[in-house]
Design a protein around this motif. Structure first.
Motif, short mmCIF file in Angstrom:
data_model
loop_
_atom_site.label_atom_id
_atom_site.label_comp_id
_atom_site.label_asym_id
_atom_site.label_seq_id
_atom_site.Cartn_x
_atom_site.Cartn_y
_atom_site.Cartn_z
N GLY A 177 0.87 -1.19 0.00
CA GLY A 177 0.00 0.00 0.00
C GLY A 177 0.90 1.22 0.00
O GLY A 177 2.08 1.14 0.34
N SER A 178 0.34 2.38 -0.40
CA SER A 178 1.19 3.57 -0.34
C SER A 178 1.41 3.99 1.12
O SER A 178 2.36 4.70 1.44
CB SER A 178 0.66 4.71 -1.20
N ASP A 179 0.56 3.52 2.03
CA ASP A 179 0.80 3.74 3.46
C ASP A 179 2.20 3.25 3.86
O ASP A 179 2.88 3.86 4.69
CB ASP A 179 -0.24 2.99 4.31
N TYR B 165 -5.17 13.74 5.11
CA TYR B 165 -5.06 12.33 5.48
C TYR B 165 -4.44 12.23 6.88
O TYR B 165 -3.32 12.68 7.10
CB TYR B 165 -4.20 11.63 4.44
N TYR C 70 -0.71 11.03 8.19
CA TYR C 70 0.52 11.83 8.24
C TYR C 70 0.86 12.17 9.69
O TYR C 70 2.01 12.16 10.09
CB TYR C 70 0.39 13.14 7.44
N ALA D 160 -1.51 16.19 -0.20
CA ALA D 160 -2.31 15.20 -0.92
C ALA D 160 -3.02 15.94 -2.05
O ALA D 160 -3.67 16.96 -1.82
CB ALA D 160 -3.32 14.54 0.01
N ASP E 43 1.06 13.22 -2.49
CA ASP E 43 0.31 11.98 -2.35
C ASP E 43 -0.82 11.97 -3.38
O ASP E 43 -1.84 12.65 -3.21
CB ASP E 43 -0.24 11.90 -0.92
N ALA F 130 -2.94 9.55 -4.29
CA ALA F 130 -3.77 8.35 -4.14
C ALA F 130 -5.00 8.38 -5.06
O ALA F 130 -5.46 7.35 -5.52
CB ALA F 130 -4.21 8.19 -2.68
N TYR F 131 -5.52 9.59 -5.32
CA TYR F 131 -6.77 9.71 -6.10
C TYR F 131 -6.55 10.24 -7.51
O TYR F 131 -7.49 10.68 -8.17
CB TYR F 131 -7.75 10.63 -5.34
N THR G 188 -1.22 4.61 -5.58
CA THR G 188 -1.73 3.37 -4.99
C THR G 188 -2.62 2.63 -5.98
O THR G 188 -3.21 3.26 -6.87
CB THR G 188 -2.52 3.66 -3.70
N SER H 41 -5.10 0.98 -4.66
CA SER H 41 -6.29 0.78 -3.82
C SER H 41 -7.54 1.45 -4.36
O SER H 41 -8.64 0.97 -4.19
CB SER H 41 -6.03 1.32 -2.41
N LYS H 42 -7.39 2.61 -5.00
CA LYS H 42 -8.55 3.40 -5.38
C LYS H 42 -8.86 3.20 -6.87
O LYS H 42 -9.84 2.57 -7.22
CB LYS H 42 -8.32 4.87 -5.05
N ARG I 67 -3.28 -4.49 -1.12
CA ARG I 67 -2.21 -3.72 -0.48
C ARG I 67 -1.02 -3.55 -1.42
O ARG I 67 -0.03 -4.29 -1.36
CB ARG I 67 -1.75 -4.35 0.85
N LEU I 68 -1.11 -2.58 -2.30
CA LEU I 68 0.01 -2.30 -3.20
C LEU I 68 0.00 -0.83 -3.60
O LEU I 68 -1.02 -0.28 -4.02
CB LEU I 68 -0.08 -3.20 -4.44
C1 LIG Z 1 -6.25 5.77 0.47
C2 LIG Z 1 -5.14 6.75 0.68
C3 LIG Z 1 -3.79 6.36 0.73
C4 LIG Z 1 -3.24 5.00 0.79
O1 LIG Z 1 -3.77 3.96 0.45
P1 LIG Z 1 -3.11 2.53 0.43
O2 LIG Z 1 -4.28 1.67 0.43
O3 LIG Z 1 -2.22 2.38 1.64
O4 LIG Z 1 -2.29 2.48 -0.81
C5 LIG Z 1 -2.83 7.33 0.82
N1 LIG Z 1 -3.15 8.62 0.87
C6 LIG Z 1 -4.41 9.02 0.84
C7 LIG Z 1 -4.68 10.48 0.89
C8 LIG Z 1 -5.44 8.10 0.76
O5 LIG Z 1 -6.70 8.52 0.79
#
Ligand SMILES: *Cc1c(COP(=O)(O)O)cnc(C)c1O
Length: 348
Positions: free
Chosen positions: A85-87, A111, A114, A152, A181, A183-184, A207, A209-210, A218-219
């Protein structure tokens, strides 16, 4: 008597959005998952995973997945690092760059992880408030002169994006690392990838994930100069990307057409949902993500959240100053979104 470091004792752990048990019949619009299934090509790879792949340790560099990213984005392999995950990439950045009392800056609300990750490092959070329109407080962020600065874009929970010019300019004012970041990004009109070419202190996070409907896999990955990634390679968990995630994720990332088609559906639904909420006099912030930040006309967000939940629809309510009169609602399928707006009409 405590077993923990002082900063751990004092901090509040990250609270993820509610995840109902499998099989519970809810419309889940609270954690920004994609309502559409992952790439059929990726699911085919998942079905064909063999025991031998799982018997052995995975490639510690996730080479095959990074190769897929390299080909799609046109970025050299050594500019890419993968995470659980990017987390996980966020964790690497904080581990590598932030020690006790070091400053970490970001505008809020954003987010919450952080803050959590900074507190784990015993770093010092510099939280600069966004204004009502979520304009980037670039000067205040630059003034913080932090070891790490987060933006973000699109931001959560607002859905607002920041331009290449704004972020490039901010990066130029910082001696520390700027994390963008994204993610979206799959639901947005543009991206900031080009900044990493000219700014060694910038890392872009993505990520699966979205946009790719793979939150459960989880990648995620980061793109930045090899000089910046060097420190992250040192601190990452040895086998942070498992063999299944690397294999399935490679196929998913290669299938850009599938991801883009789903993103187009979400974007079209976002337009419709915005219009629906506005007819009910909700304020809706312009969003380039797969969710909307919205304020009911009388600010009774908590009552609407509770009412929706009682009716089996989950949205995100943040009980904190500046957000407690708003809801963050994930854009679902048109059918789910119609159920949502119908239910809101009933509650009000
Ligand atoms: C969903 C999200 C992530 C991380 O998602 P992972 O599932 O860990 O890849 C990171 N930053 C923001 C702002 C998010 O909303």
């Amino acid at each position: 008597m405590t077993y923990f470091r002082k900063n751990i004792e004092q901090m509040v752990g990250y609270v993820p959005g509610e995840q109902p048990a499998a099989g519970e019949r809810v419309i889940k619009l609270n954690t920004n998952e994609n309502p559409y299934p992952p790439s059929p090509a990726a699911l085919e790879v998942l079905r064909n995973l063999d025991g031998e792949t799982l018997r052995r340790y995975p490639d510690p560099t996730a080479g095959r997945f990074r190769q897929a990213v390299s080909e799609v984005l046109g970025v050299p392999l050594d500019w890419i690092i993968a995470g659980n995950g990017s987390d996980d990439v966020l964790t690497m950045i904080l581990r590598a760059c932030v020690g006790p009392a070091d400053a970490v800056a970001y505008a809020v609300p954003t987010y919450v992880l952080y803050r959590t990750l900074t507190q784990i490092q015993a770093g010092r959070c510099v939280e600069v408030p966004y204004d009502e329109d979520f304009a980037l407080p670039a000067d205040a962020l630059a003034e913080a002169a932090a070891a790490v600065t987060f933006v973000a874009s699109p931001n959560s929970p607002s859905g607002t994006v920041y331009s290449v010019e704004q972020l490039d300019d901010l990066a130029g004012k910082l001696r520390g690392v700027l994390v963008v970041d994204e993610a979206y990004v799959d639901f947005a009109d543009g991206d900031c990838l080009e900044i990493v070419r000219r700014r060694e202190n910038v890392i872009i996070l993505r990520t699966l994930s979205k946009g790719y409907s793979l939150a459960g896999l989880r990648l995620g990955f980061g793109v930045g100069s090899p000089a910046l990634l060097e420190g992250l390679w040192k601190v990452k968990d040895s086998y942070n990307v498992d063999a299944a995630a690397a294999a399935v994720g490679s196929a998913a990332f290669a299938d850009q057409a599938h991801k883009n088609a789903n993103a187009e559906k979400v974007k079209a639904s976002r337009v419709k949902m915005t219009a629906e909420l506005k007819t009910m006099d909700f304020r809706v912030w312009p969003s380039q993500a797969n969710f909307l930040l919205t304020r009911p006309p009388d600010g009774n967000a908590e009552a609407i959240y509770q009412g929706l939940k009682a009716g089996g629809i989950l949205v995100r309510y943040f009980n904190q100053p500046g957000l407690d009169d708003k809801l963050r609602i994930t854009v679902g399928t048109d059918e789910q979104n119609a159920a949502l707006t119908g239910a809101i009409k009933e509650i009000r």
